[in-house]
Design a protein around this motif. Sequence first.
Motif, mmCIF file in Angstrom:
data_model
loop_
_atom_site.group_PDB
_atom_site.id
_atom_site.type_symbol
_atom_site.label_atom_id
_atom_site.label_comp_id
_atom_site.label_asym_id
_atom_site.label_seq_id
_atom_site.Cartn_x
_atom_site.Cartn_y
_atom_site.Cartn_z
ATOM 1 N N PHE A 122 0.824 -1.212 0.000
ATOM 2 C CA PHE A 122 0.000 0.000 0.000
ATOM 3 C C PHE A 122 0.856 1.258 0.000
ATOM 4 N N VAL A 123 1.930 1.269 0.784
ATOM 5 C CA VAL A 123 2.810 2.442 0.868
ATOM 6 C C VAL A 123 3.446 2.748 -0.482
ATOM 7 N N ILE A 124 3.925 1.712 -1.154
ATOM 8 C CA ILE A 124 4.558 1.918 -2.459
ATOM 9 C C ILE A 124 3.566 2.525 -3.455
ATOM 10 N N CYS A 125 2.362 1.980 -3.483
ATOM 11 C CA CYS A 125 1.341 2.485 -4.413
ATOM 12 C C CYS A 125 0.959 3.928 -4.080
ATOM 13 N N PHE A 126 0.746 4.220 -2.815
ATOM 14 C CA PHE A 126 0.298 5.552 -2.414
ATOM 15 C C PHE A 126 1.385 6.594 -2.655
ATOM 16 N N MET A 127 2.641 6.212 -2.435
ATOM 17 C CA MET A 127 3.732 7.160 -2.683
ATOM 18 C C MET A 127 3.853 7.489 -4.168
ATOM 19 N N LEU A 128 3.690 6.486 -5.033
ATOM 20 C CA LEU A 128 3.755 6.723 -6.471
ATOM 21 C C LEU A 128 2.603 7.614 -6.935
ATOM 22 N N ILE A 129 1.410 7.330 -6.436
ATOM 23 C CA ILE A 129 0.245 8.151 -6.803
ATOM 24 C C ILE A 129 0.419 9.588 -6.308
ATOM 25 N N SER A 130 0.902 9.739 -5.077
ATOM 26 C CA SER A 130 1.093 11.073 -4.504
ATOM 27 C C SER A 130 2.145 11.863 -5.260
ATOM 28 N N ALA A 131 3.211 11.179 -5.701
ATOM 29 C CA ALA A 131 4.269 11.856 -6.444
ATOM 30 C C ALA A 131 3.767 12.428 -7.761
ATOM 31 N N VAL A 132 2.707 11.826 -8.290
ATOM 32 C CA VAL A 132 2.120 12.316 -9.540
ATOM 33 C C VAL A 132 1.093 13.419 -9.286
ATOM 34 N N ILE A 133 0.266 13.230 -8.242
ATOM 35 C CA ILE A 133 -0.879 14.128 -8.029
ATOM 36 C C ILE A 133 -0.505 15.391 -7.260
ATOM 37 N N LEU A 134 0.245 15.261 -6.158
ATOM 38 C CA LEU A 134 0.493 16.408 -5.283
ATOM 39 C C LEU A 134 1.134 17.605 -5.997
ATOM 40 N N PRO A 135 2.136 17.403 -6.863
ATOM 41 C CA PRO A 135 2.749 18.568 -7.516
ATOM 42 C C PRO A 135 1.790 19.355 -8.411
ATOM 43 N N THR A 136 0.676 18.746 -8.804
ATOM 44 C CA THR A 136 -0.270 19.429 -9.699
ATOM 45 C C THR A 136 -1.341 20.211 -8.958
ATOM 46 N N LEU A 137 -1.445 20.034 -7.642
ATOM 47 C CA LEU A 137 -2.511 20.701 -6.884
ATOM 48 C C LEU A 137 -2.222 22.194 -6.751
ATOM 49 N N PRO A 138 -3.203 23.043 -7.045
ATOM 50 C CA PRO A 138 -2.972 24.498 -7.003
ATOM 51 C C PRO A 138 -2.753 25.053 -5.606
ATOM 52 N N ILE A 139 -3.169 24.304 -4.560
ATOM 53 C CA ILE A 139 -3.048 24.812 -3.195
ATOM 54 C C ILE A 139 -1.592 25.060 -2.812
ATOM 55 N N PHE A 140 -0.649 24.331 -3.441
ATOM 56 C CA PHE A 140 0.757 24.444 -3.062
ATOM 57 C C PHE A 140 1.458 25.647 -3.701
ATOM 58 N N LYS A 141 0.762 26.413 -4.523
ATOM 59 C CA LYS A 141 1.388 27.554 -5.188
ATOM 60 C C LYS A 141 1.833 28.630 -4.206
ATOM 61 N N GLU A 142 1.138 28.730 -3.055
ATOM 62 C CA GLU A 142 1.469 29.756 -2.071
ATOM 63 C C GLU A 142 2.554 29.306 -1.092
ATOM 64 N N TYR A 143 3.064 28.083 -1.270
ATOM 65 C CA TYR A 143 3.986 27.521 -0.286
ATOM 66 C C TYR A 143 5.310 27.135 -0.948
ATOM 67 N N HIS A 144 6.299 26.843 -0.122
ATOM 68 C CA HIS A 144 7.622 26.433 -0.601
ATOM 69 C C HIS A 144 7.500 25.139 -1.415
ATOM 70 N N PRO A 145 8.250 24.995 -2.508
ATOM 71 C CA PRO A 145 8.147 23.796 -3.357
ATOM 72 C C PRO A 145 8.451 22.474 -2.645
ATOM 73 N N LEU A 146 9.238 22.516 -1.575
ATOM 74 C CA LEU A 146 9.611 21.276 -0.884
ATOM 75 C C LEU A 146 8.478 20.686 -0.046
ATOM 76 N N ILE A 147 7.457 21.473 0.232
ATOM 77 C CA ILE A 147 6.404 21.006 1.144
ATOM 78 C C ILE A 147 5.706 19.775 0.585
ATOM 79 N N LYS A 148 5.417 19.765 -0.706
ATOM 80 C CA LYS A 148 4.724 18.619 -1.295
ATOM 81 C C LYS A 148 5.554 17.339 -1.184
#
Length: 445
Positions: free
Chosen positions: A89-115
């Motif tokens: 489960f961890v491997i799958c969730f990390m791969l999915i998160s690595a694809v989805i999180l960088p595209t979320l607009p909420i992170f535009k106001e924050y440091h790039p490393l947070i995601k």
Amino acid sequence: MNSFYRGTIMLIIAAFISESLEFLVNMILARELGEHGMGLYMSILPVVFLVVIIASFELPISISKFVAEKKPELHYNMLKHTIRLTIFFVICFMLISAVILPTLPIFKEYHPLIKWLLILLIPIIAFSSIARGYFMGVQQMGKIAISNFLRKCAQLLILFFVYHTFEFDLEMALLIALATLIGSELLVCAYLVAAFIIHFQLIKSRPKTFMNASSVRKNLLAVSLPTTGLRLFHSLTHAIQPFLVKIALVTSGLTGVMATEQYGMLAGVAMSIGFFPAFIGHSLMIMLIPNVSEAASKKDRTKLVKLLQQSMIITICYGFPAIIIMYIFAEPLTHLFFQSSTPAFYLKMLWPYFLFQYFVYPMQSYLIGLGLVKEAFFHTVWSHVISFAMMYVLGSMPQFGMEGVIIGMNMCAVLLMLMHYFTICNKIGVNLLLGESNLKKTTIF
């Protein structure tokens, strides 16, 4: 019942220390980040909690329920299969998160490393959840208490040292705040996993009964899936709430900056103070799940009624005095964060929200122990649908603004508590005063 009290008291003492440290952490963050920065921090925090819930997959609850209900001979095989399932489960969730999180607009106001810090959080939470669930199930609450203390103590010490030694801009200060939060989780994971490995080796040397992987998955997922759905919905509502409140306040005539500042004072100050006594409710939650699960599996109605009575009495004993103290001393308490009268006004208005939420905590774990996760989920959905509608409609009116938002929040807690309580009483066959019910009903007996 003595073990219930001992475990609860131990958790309450440790949680009180942890919440005191959390209070100091929020004071440091408020002074370092300011009103706008605190608003940004509180806006991203629900996303962090969302990742935590998905990563944990509610394993602490499903494992503790399994351990409490099943014979010790089955524990080794269950844990072995659970570890394998968690790795996948961890491997799958990390791969999915690595694809989805960088595209979320909420992170535009924050440091790039947070995601990327959030992706690192996934294995930390997942593996500590296995250990936490096992220790909850065997009711070794001392390790749970120590882990909670370690988390807050590490977070406080790191923040205090870093913020008082160096100067940062707002973006970097926010990054450090979240990195410290995740670093404290890493410390907890190291402690719990080390303790778990020792216990796992002891279990391995004892007599065992075979249990295949499909049976383990079936038992765990029967609890984890609906409970994760419940927590996921709850987390999603908390992630949506900051934006809903800001949109409503902007519609009422405030600027975006003013709306963010007001939400920062609501979530970062008023709610931090109001939920300070909730550590007792969280301690009850941890203790009730294995105890209610065990009593329900044995169809021990007397113990179930006694557990409900005790949890209600404990909640009344701390809830009412806490609300009175917060109402009377609202201004001195909120001035520890900001020199403004606005958070004090919010704190006073929110007293129904806090009081009824104190009762929700033990009732929700009681429903999980009874196997009524689906009912708890529907209660949460309906209460939040009604609440969010009220928050937006009243909050967008210029004559109400944030007051309308708070009215909607109060309504959510009241509805949720009443639905939980009615369902529990009906299930175990008691009336609203916890006496014998004369109504026709469906119980577990």
